[in-house]
Write a protein that holds these residues in place. Structure first.
Motif, PDB file in Angstrom:
ATOM      1  N   SER A 132      -1.438   4.414  -1.284  1.00 11.53           N
ATOM      2  CA  SER A 132      -2.844   4.339  -0.896  1.00 11.53           C
ATOM      3  C   SER A 132      -2.990   4.654   0.596  1.00 11.53           C
ATOM      4  O   SER A 132      -2.828   3.786   1.456  1.00 11.53           O
TER       5      SER A 132
ATOM      6  N   ASN B  85      -5.812  -1.554  -3.142  1.00  9.21           N
ATOM      7  CA  ASN B  85      -5.346  -0.160  -3.117  1.00  9.21           C
ATOM      8  C   ASN B  85      -6.021   0.652  -4.208  1.00  9.21           C
ATOM      9  O   ASN B  85      -6.493   1.774  -3.963  1.00  9.21           O
TER      10      ASN B  85
ATOM     11  N   SER C  67       0.826  -1.207   0.000  1.00  6.14           N
ATOM     12  CA  SER C  67       0.000   0.000   0.000  1.00  6.14           C
ATOM     13  C   SER C  67       0.861   1.259   0.000  1.00  6.14           C
ATOM     14  O   SER C  67       0.520   2.250  -0.647  1.00  6.14           O
TER      15      SER C  67
END
Length: 139
Positions: free
Chosen positions: A25, A110, A20
């Motif tokens: 994200s 994500n 991530s």
């Protein structure tokens, strides 16, 4: 994320947070960092990995795996040399398969979280979500 694996739940949550981070994200970084911190009971370790993988206090096998996942996520490909590096760090083929499954799941998650504009609930919200994920898993 909760099936049988040589990787701990904490390791897999850290992988999710790391992928991530590579993807940028924010929601997923917050959610899975909080879950990894709770699972390890070591927030400093998780923050260290996400800040500087090379100096973070993790086993070499996990470090090599995270490095490979970062390459795969960022470049979209890995080489045979990348995989040999992970294997030479003592990671098994089954562990590599499990790590790649985490990477694929969170690379997609994500993008969906960002596309749908998931809002970050703040630290208290991420902590509550972490407790829920650790108690109930992914359903």
């Amino acid at each position: 994320m909760r099936g049988p694996s040589a990787w701990s739940v904490a390791d897999r949550e850290l992988m999710a947070a790391f992928v991530s981070k590579v993807n940028g994200s924010a929601f997923c970084i917050g959610a899975h960092s909080a879950t990894a911190e709770r699972a390890y009971q070591d927030g400093a370790k998780v923050r260290a990995v996400l800040t500087d993988l090379d100096s973070a206090p993790v086993a070499e096998g996990l470090r090599a795996t995270l490095r490979m996942l970062g390459t795969l996520t960022g470049a979209g490909t890995v080489s045979a040399d990348d995989m040999r590096e992970v294997l030479s760090a003592g990671v098994t083929r089954d562990q590599i398969g499990d790590a790649l499954a985490v990477c694929a799941a969170f690379d997609t998650t994500n993008r969906l979280a960002d596309a749908f504009g998931f809002e970050s609930p703040g630290p208290g919200g991420f902590e509550a979500g972490a407790d829920h994920l650790l108690k109930r898993g992914y359903r």
